[in-house]
Scaffold this motif. Sequence first.
Motif, PDB file in Angstrom:
ATOM      1  N   SER A 107      32.242  33.314  37.579  1.00 33.13           N
ATOM      2  CA  SER A 107      31.385  34.315  36.863  1.00 33.13           C
ATOM      3  C   SER A 107      32.408  35.409  36.417  1.00 33.13           C
ATOM      4  O   SER A 107      32.416  35.935  35.212  1.00 33.13           O
ATOM      5  CB  SER A 107      30.111  34.684  37.323  1.00 33.13           C
ATOM      6  N   THR A 108      33.197  35.808  37.426  1.00 27.85           N
ATOM      7  CA  THR A 108      34.040  36.796  37.291  1.00 27.85           C
ATOM      8  C   THR A 108      35.304  36.675  36.115  1.00 27.85           C
ATOM      9  O   THR A 108      35.664  37.299  35.343  1.00 27.85           O
ATOM     10  CB  THR A 108      34.694  37.400  38.638  1.00 27.85           C
ATOM     11  N   MET A 109      35.636  35.270  36.467  1.00 24.01           N
ATOM     12  CA  MET A 109      36.892  34.893  35.573  1.00 24.01           C
ATOM     13  C   MET A 109      36.377  34.928  34.250  1.00 24.01           C
ATOM     14  O   MET A 109      36.954  35.108  33.141  1.00 24.01           O
ATOM     15  CB  MET A 109      37.413  33.734  36.102  1.00 24.01           C
ATOM     16  N   GLY A 110      35.082  34.179  34.050  1.00 22.91           N
ATOM     17  CA  GLY A 110      34.836  33.634  32.733  1.00 22.91           C
ATOM     18  C   GLY A 110      34.164  35.004  31.987  1.00 22.91           C
ATOM     19  O   GLY A 110      34.333  35.338  30.878  1.00 22.91           O
ATOM     20  N   GLY A 111      33.613  35.920  32.901  1.00 24.77           N
ATOM     21  CA  GLY A 111      33.026  37.010  32.243  1.00 24.77           C
ATOM     22  C   GLY A 111      34.037  37.914  31.816  1.00 24.77           C
ATOM     23  O   GLY A 111      34.040  38.566  30.597  1.00 24.77           O
ATOM     24  N   TYR A 112      35.336  38.182  32.230  1.00 25.33           N
ATOM     25  CA  TYR A 112      36.326  38.861  31.777  1.00 25.33           C
ATOM     26  C   TYR A 112      37.071  38.023  30.584  1.00 25.33           C
ATOM     27  O   TYR A 112      37.246  38.809  29.540  1.00 25.33           O
ATOM     28  CB  TYR A 112      37.609  38.818  32.884  1.00 25.33           C
ATOM     29  N   ALA A 113      37.183  36.930  30.673  1.00 29.11           N
ATOM     30  CA  ALA A 113      37.814  36.248  29.314  1.00 29.11           C
ATOM     31  C   ALA A 113      36.786  36.498  28.127  1.00 29.11           C
ATOM     32  O   ALA A 113      37.225  36.630  27.207  1.00 29.11           O
ATOM     33  CB  ALA A 113      38.019  34.572  29.605  1.00 29.11           C
ATOM     34  N   PHE A 114      35.478  36.229  28.449  1.00 30.05           N
ATOM     35  CA  PHE A 114      34.542  36.449  27.434  1.00 30.05           C
ATOM     36  C   PHE A 114      34.485  37.855  26.798  1.00 30.05           C
ATOM     37  O   PHE A 114      34.230  38.080  25.679  1.00 30.05           O
ATOM     38  CB  PHE A 114      33.178  35.731  27.739  1.00 30.05           C
TER      39      PHE A 114
ATOM     40  N   ALA B   5      49.403  35.544  25.094  1.00 31.51           N
ATOM     41  CA  ALA B   5      49.433  35.665  26.388  1.00 31.51           C
ATOM     42  C   ALA B   5      48.013  35.794  26.871  1.00 31.51           C
ATOM     43  O   ALA B   5      47.368  35.059  27.796  1.00 31.51           O
ATOM     44  CB  ALA B   5      50.056  36.831  27.058  1.00 31.51           C
ATOM     45  N   GLN B   6      47.021  36.760  25.990  1.00 31.52           N
ATOM     46  CA  GLN B   6      45.663  36.880  26.211  1.00 31.52           C
ATOM     47  C   GLN B   6      45.016  35.567  26.038  1.00 31.52           C
ATOM     48  O   GLN B   6      44.209  35.181  26.935  1.00 31.52           O
ATOM     49  CB  GLN B   6      45.121  37.846  25.184  1.00 31.52           C
ATOM     50  N   ALA B   7      45.178  34.836  25.114  1.00 30.81           N
ATOM     51  CA  ALA B   7      44.425  33.653  24.797  1.00 30.81           C
ATOM     52  C   ALA B   7      44.677  32.491  25.849  1.00 30.81           C
ATOM     53  O   ALA B   7      43.614  31.898  26.326  1.00 30.81           O
ATOM     54  CB  ALA B   7      45.117  33.153  23.291  1.00 30.81           C
ATOM     55  N   ARG B   8      46.074  32.593  26.173  1.00 27.36           N
ATOM     56  CA  ARG B   8      46.339  31.640  27.278  1.00 27.36           C
ATOM     57  C   ARG B   8      45.647  31.755  28.524  1.00 27.36           C
ATOM     58  O   ARG B   8      44.997  30.907  29.111  1.00 27.36           O
ATOM     59  CB  ARG B   8      47.756  31.373  27.468  1.00 27.36           C
ATOM     60  N   LEU B   9      45.634  33.218  29.088  1.00 27.65           N
ATOM     61  CA  LEU B   9      45.010  33.407  30.357  1.00 27.65           C
ATOM     62  C   LEU B   9      43.414  33.215  29.925  1.00 27.65           C
ATOM     63  O   LEU B   9      42.502  33.021  30.830  1.00 27.65           O
ATOM     64  CB  LEU B   9      45.184  34.899  30.677  1.00 27.65           C
ATOM     65  N   GLY B  10      42.790  33.577  28.683  1.00 29.13           N
ATOM     66  CA  GLY B  10      41.451  33.563  28.339  1.00 29.13           C
ATOM     67  C   GLY B  10      41.069  31.949  28.627  1.00 29.13           C
ATOM     68  O   GLY B  10      39.962  31.891  29.256  1.00 29.13           O
ATOM     69  N   VAL B  11      41.651  31.045  28.134  1.00 21.85           N
ATOM     70  CA  VAL B  11      41.526  29.579  28.238  1.00 21.85           C
ATOM     71  C   VAL B  11      41.412  29.245  29.792  1.00 21.85           C
ATOM     72  O   VAL B  11      40.586  28.691  30.269  1.00 21.85           O
ATOM     73  CB  VAL B  11      42.279  28.997  27.358  1.00 21.85           C
ATOM     74  N   LEU B  12      42.462  29.411  30.209  1.00 16.82           N
ATOM     75  CA  LEU B  12      42.780  29.307  31.888  1.00 16.82           C
ATOM     76  C   LEU B  12      41.443  29.828  32.763  1.00 16.82           C
ATOM     77  O   LEU B  12      40.976  29.161  33.743  1.00 16.82           O
ATOM     78  CB  LEU B  12      44.034  30.149  32.406  1.00 16.82           C
ATOM     79  N   VAL B  15      38.234  27.535  31.693  1.00 14.51           N
ATOM     80  CA  VAL B  15      38.328  26.068  32.084  1.00 14.51           C
ATOM     81  C   VAL B  15      37.335  25.657  33.115  1.00 14.51           C
ATOM     82  O   VAL B  15      36.402  24.746  33.197  1.00 14.51           O
ATOM     83  CB  VAL B  15      39.758  25.503  31.885  1.00 14.51           C
ATOM     84  N   PRO B  16      37.678  26.400  34.521  1.00 17.58           N
ATOM     85  CA  PRO B  16      36.879  25.912  35.569  1.00 17.58           C
ATOM     86  C   PRO B  16      35.403  25.909  35.169  1.00 17.58           C
ATOM     87  O   PRO B  16      34.600  25.169  35.485  1.00 17.58           O
ATOM     88  CB  PRO B  16      37.087  26.850  36.640  1.00 17.58           C
ATOM     89  N   LEU B  17      34.969  27.070  34.746  1.00 16.33           N
ATOM     90  CA  LEU B  17      33.359  27.151  34.392  1.00 16.33           C
ATOM     91  C   LEU B  17      32.985  26.390  33.343  1.00 16.33           C
ATOM     92  O   LEU B  17      31.708  25.656  33.702  1.00 16.33           O
ATOM     93  CB  LEU B  17      33.480  28.729  33.586  1.00 16.33           C
ATOM     94  N   LEU B  18      33.669  25.991  32.460  1.00 18.44           N
ATOM     95  CA  LEU B  18      33.319  24.852  31.427  1.00 18.44           C
ATOM     96  C   LEU B  18      33.342  23.790  31.948  1.00 18.44           C
ATOM     97  O   LEU B  18      32.203  23.021  31.732  1.00 18.44           O
ATOM     98  CB  LEU B  18      34.153  24.958  30.272  1.00 18.44           C
ATOM     99  N   LEU B  19      34.078  23.403  32.842  1.00 22.27           N
ATOM    100  CA  LEU B  19      33.936  22.070  33.620  1.00 22.27           C
ATOM    101  C   LEU B  19      32.568  21.795  34.333  1.00 22.27           C
ATOM    102  O   LEU B  19      31.835  20.940  34.334  1.00 22.27           O
ATOM    103  CB  LEU B  19      35.061  21.868  34.567  1.00 22.27           C
ATOM    104  N   LEU B  20      32.516  22.986  35.246  1.00 19.18           N
ATOM    105  CA  LEU B  20      31.102  22.957  36.183  1.00 19.18           C
ATOM    106  C   LEU B  20      29.828  22.920  35.207  1.00 19.18           C
ATOM    107  O   LEU B  20      28.781  22.056  35.319  1.00 19.18           O
ATOM    108  CB  LEU B  20      31.161  24.347  36.825  1.00 19.18           C
ATOM    109  N   VAL B  21      29.864  23.756  34.104  1.00 16.76           N
ATOM    110  CA  VAL B  21      28.672  23.797  33.180  1.00 16.76           C
ATOM    111  C   VAL B  21      28.681  22.580  32.480  1.00 16.76           C
ATOM    112  O   VAL B  21      27.420  21.817  32.403  1.00 16.76           O
ATOM    113  CB  VAL B  21      28.752  24.952  32.329  1.00 16.76           C
ATOM    114  N   GLY B  22      29.834  21.992  32.137  1.00 12.28           N
ATOM    115  CA  GLY B  22      29.637  20.713  31.360  1.00 12.28           C
ATOM    116  C   GLY B  22      28.976  19.466  32.182  1.00 12.28           C
ATOM    117  O   GLY B  22      28.262  18.836  31.808  1.00 12.28           O
ATOM    118  N   ILE B  23      29.582  19.540  33.446  1.00 13.67           N
ATOM    119  CA  ILE B  23      29.247  18.301  34.090  1.00 13.67           C
ATOM    120  C   ILE B  23      27.518  18.474  34.670  1.00 13.67           C
ATOM    121  O   ILE B  23      27.167  17.437  34.755  1.00 13.67           O
ATOM    122  CB  ILE B  23      30.234  18.156  35.393  1.00 13.67           C
TER     123      ILE B  23
END
Lengths: 295, 295
Positions: A107-114, B5-12, B15-23
């Motif tokens: 949540s922290t990682m995603g929250g920051y990215a979003f 650089a921002q976009a790259r970190l953002g995706v990174l 990704v774990p969050l989207l994997l968890l939510v997706g599955i």
Amino acid sequence: MAATTTTPAPARTAPLQAELTPRARARLAGKHALLIALSLLMLFPLVLTISTAFKTEQDVQVNPFGLFSSFSTENIVTAWTVGGFGGYVLNSLLLTVPSTLIVLALSTMGGYAFARLPFPGRDLAFYVVVVGLLVPFFTYMIPLYFQLRGMGMLDSLVGVNLVLASTGVSFGTFFMRAFFSDLPVELAQAARMDGASEWQIFTRVMLPLVTSGMGALAVFTFLQNWNNFLVPLIYMPGGDYRPLTTGLYLFLGGRSIDIGPLAAGTLITILPVVVLFVALQKQVTQGLVSGAVKG
Amino acid sequence: MTRKAQARLGVLLVVPLLLLVGIFLVFPMINAVYYVFVDFNGINPAPPWVGLANFTELAQDPDVWAAFSNNIIWIVLGTVGPIVLGLALALLLWHVERGSVFYRVAFFLPYILPQVAVGVVWGWIYEPSRGWLNKVLETVGLGGLTTGWLGNPDTALYAVLATAVWVTLGFVFVILLSALKGVDMDIVDAARLDGANGWQRLVHIVLPQIMPVFLMVTTITLLGGFSVFDIIFVMTGGGPAGASEVLGTLAYSSAFQLNRISYGTALALVITLLAIPFAVWLNRLQRRVSLEGTS
């Protein structure tokens, strides 16, 4: 946090007792009498649990619900050993601690990215994550059972931890995003000028500023997962890692006449929650209130 | 450069969050939509396509309508009860300084307890022969009202509902109390000087100021009424003879006790479809409340 309810206008300080007229003082005393009576009424089930849990076996049989008529710790011992509650406590921790840490990290990682890191498809990704706030667990709990069965993740610590985490990340991401959005943009810009990488800005500049939010989310998620009944009920049919909630339910079904050990088991189940809440009541209520308002 | 650089970190970070939510969320949700159009019994690998048969059966099933009407009762009383009592308590505690932490803990505590434990203890309170409720009724001369509260089909649903009100009112109370702290006291005092009585001040001055939060907490409580499960499952299991059955318990027993997987999933999906308009409304309200907060 800038939610309405977390930053109340400075409340008027109550006038000192000495300044009150006799009539106002009587009214205040009446108010307190009423509040104390109501508090006791609210706390009565808790008092009843403690009273029955610490009765002697004889007393439980004659008078299970009479308040504090005897004292013994035998019920606690029976529940802990014969009732299996010692093992349930461990299982509850094994299911609650990892899932809470996962929720917190993702949540922290995603929250920051979003909140702060624009990337292609970000809006879509955000909608996918927060759809969990709109769709109740009920909708997909049955297909999830067969999915986990296919993945060999029924009765597994890993599987159930991931499911528990997945029920919490939607709210968590929404919650943490709000915290990051409230931070001034200039902070990151200044750090960037000083040559900090994006990763350093996230971990060294931004993270330390949202620790209060992370604390509130941690406590909230811990309570949520500790209390969760449906997830272990459905996804742990074998009972290898049965936590306190389903353990208590099983005990209720099998030995509901053993009121003494049942009360002790109930006490063991709620004690960590009560202690955590009383110790951190400010964080719990504030996190919950701002969570309800923002999330 | 920075943007990349921002976009790259953002995706990174996402990704774990989207994997968890997706599955564990999106995939079973899509599966749920598939399940309701087939007749899956939990075993057959290629279940036959049945179109809308699950829904037409559901519409003609008297058990479903009985459960649905129990849900309606639950939603109405389970919302009005905590709102009225929670508001009354919040008003009572509004200007009380001394002891306010104790009162807050006492009123809020039931809300954070695991509902299994709550169910066990309230089961004792409702016990026919030795329970406190009947004892108190006899003591005050209302012995004629005594009954086996959870075993009597006429009272079972309402007895569980009363327990749920006890659980939820603390949540309403805490949120409304913090909203009350933001009320502009100058306007309230001016109204008092103009001769408005307590009721008029509440209805015309105080309530309009906390209205967004009031509506929000109403919707949250109301939404909870759609997916109620734990407390009914533990206290009555939907019984006696279906008297306290709701859509949630019916969906659970269809799927996991009768192996009617598709039928249970269809029921669960109906719960969601019924709740969605309220969820969307809640979402709008929350956005409004948090906008007001940040401005």
